[in-house]
Design a protein around this motif. Structure first.
Motif, short mmCIF file in Angstrom:
data_model
loop_
_atom_site.label_atom_id
_atom_site.label_comp_id
_atom_site.label_asym_id
_atom_site.label_seq_id
_atom_site.Cartn_x
_atom_site.Cartn_y
_atom_site.Cartn_z
N PRO A 24 0.79 -1.45 -0.23
CA PRO A 24 0.16 0.22 0.19
C PRO A 24 0.90 1.15 -0.12
O PRO A 24 0.34 2.40 -0.14
CB PRO A 24 -0.63 -0.69 1.61
CG PRO A 24 -1.13 -1.65 1.88
CD PRO A 24 0.57 -2.69 0.80
N ASN B 260 1.07 3.24 -2.59
CA ASN B 260 0.01 3.74 -3.48
C ASN B 260 -0.85 4.23 -2.67
O ASN B 260 -2.04 4.61 -2.38
CB ASN B 260 -1.33 3.08 -4.15
CG ASN B 260 -2.19 2.93 -5.08
OD1 ASN B 260 -2.09 4.46 -5.72
ND2 ASN B 260 -3.54 2.43 -4.93
N ASN B 261 0.34 5.45 -2.19
CA ASN B 261 -0.40 6.35 -0.41
C ASN B 261 -1.42 5.91 0.16
O ASN B 261 -2.38 6.70 0.73
CB ASN B 261 -1.02 7.33 -1.72
CG ASN B 261 -0.52 8.68 -2.73
OD1 ASN B 261 0.44 8.76 -2.53
ND2 ASN B 261 -1.13 8.89 -3.27
N LYS C 2 -3.88 3.34 0.02
CA LYS C 2 -4.70 3.64 -0.24
C LYS C 2 -4.80 1.75 0.64
O LYS C 2 -3.85 0.91 0.02
CB LYS C 2 -4.75 2.65 -1.67
CG LYS C 2 -6.78 2.59 -2.04
CD LYS C 2 -6.53 2.11 -3.26
CE LYS C 2 -8.30 2.15 -4.09
NZ LYS C 2 -8.17 1.75 -5.34
N LEU D 74 -6.95 5.02 5.77
CA LEU D 74 -5.63 4.67 5.35
C LEU D 74 -5.14 2.47 5.75
O LEU D 74 -5.93 2.24 7.01
CB LEU D 74 -5.00 5.85 5.97
CG LEU D 74 -4.45 6.64 5.57
CD1 LEU D 74 -3.46 7.48 6.00
CD2 LEU D 74 -4.68 7.09 3.80
N ASP D 75 -4.79 2.59 5.28
CA ASP D 75 -4.25 0.93 5.49
C ASP D 75 -3.22 0.90 6.91
O ASP D 75 -2.69 2.35 6.98
CB ASP D 75 -3.22 0.47 4.58
CG ASP D 75 -2.55 -0.88 4.51
OD1 ASP D 75 -3.14 -1.51 4.32
OD2 ASP D 75 -1.84 -1.38 4.85
#
Length: 290
Positions: free
Chosen positions: A223, A226-227, A229, A276-277
């Protein structure tokens, strides 16, 4: 061909239902019109309609109270013998309460929470940890094999939830200490790739690093690339940690590090990072001491 009703077609339930539809007749229900429309299988206006005449029912719901309410309603609406599979993440005590309710109605129940996130649900590579009687486990296994790569019978009803809580408590602690070590390395001038190359081949390795590394350009698909995600959102990690803390209190278990992890994720979620993750907690570590 057997028929299975899937109740809860969200981020996890939707792709799980899609995989089941490759091998079984699927009848779906979700309160969301969008979720129902996304499933390439018949859907219905109520859970009771979806479950009518099905051989098995899979529930993937947000919490234990809803699981009890939905399965209770299904039992009242149709007293025919069925297999109930609950893949929600709920308290051990809730799972055992549902098991008793189902068994008293003359049906069979397994709690079968999962690990693997949305990616695993989509790919059909989930890990299932299953609690329930041997007969119920044997009946559930053909359905679970369509959705997962690992299916483990963990013992009596509730034990699937028990091992899920224990596993995710470990994962949360790993992710936090990995974040601390990475930030320490950064401040000592250590390159992320060098850190990864050494630790991933040494005694400090973990899934949190080798698969879910919280820094970009080290592990493809993590993650962090990908910021953050989510594959597994921080809000869900907090939910699992809170369930683990309930079980710890009920059993008188002193989970020192688990309690610290729960407190850290509660602060992280409360500060606006629920979506967020869970690996994004490294940003919280970086923000300290500066």
């Amino acid at each position: 061909m057997k028929t299975i009703a899937v109740i809860g077609l969200g981020n996890m339930g939707g792709p799980m239902a899609a995989n089941l539809a490759k091998e079984f007749n699927v009848r779906g229900f979700d309160v969301s019109d969008k979720a129902r429309a996304a499933l390439d299988a018949p859907t219905f206006d109520t859970a009771e309609e979806a479950a009518q005449g099905a051989d098995a029912v899979l529930t993937m719901l947000p919490n234990g109270e809803l699981v009890k309410k939905v399965i209770g309603s299904l039992l009242e609406a149709d007293n025919g013998e069925k297999l109930y599979i609950d893949s929600s993440t709920i308290a051990v005590s809730d799972a055992r309460e549902v098991a008793q309710m189902v068994q008293e109605a003359g049906s069979h129940f397994v709690d079968a929470p999962v690990s693997g996130g949305v990616a695993g649900a989509t790919a059909g590579t989930l890990a299932f940890m299953v609690g329930g009687e041997e007969e119920a486990f044997a009946a559930a296994k053909p359905y679970l094999e369509v959705m997962g790569r690992s299916i483990t019978h963990c013992g009596v009803s509730g034990n699937g939830q028990a091992v899920k809580a224990c596993n995710n408590m470990i994962l949360a602690v790993h992710q936090i200490v990995l974040a601390e070590a990475l930030v320490l390395g950064e401040r000592l001038g250590l390159d992320h790739q060098a850190f990864f190359d050494v630790v991933s081949n040494a005694t400090g390795n973990s899934w949190a690093l080798s698969v879910n590394a919280p820094v970009p350009d080290v592990v493809p698909g993590s993650p962090a690339n990908n910021n953050f995600k989510p594959g597994f959102a921080s809000a869900l990690m907090l939910k699992d940690l809170n369930l683990a803390m309930v079980s710890a209190e009920e059993t008188g278990t002193d989970t020192v590090l688990g309690k610290i992890a729960a407190e850290q994720y509660a602060k992280f979620v409360d500060s606006g990072h629920a979506g967020l993750d869970f690996s994004a907690i490294i940003n919280e570590v970086r923000a300290k001491g500066q």
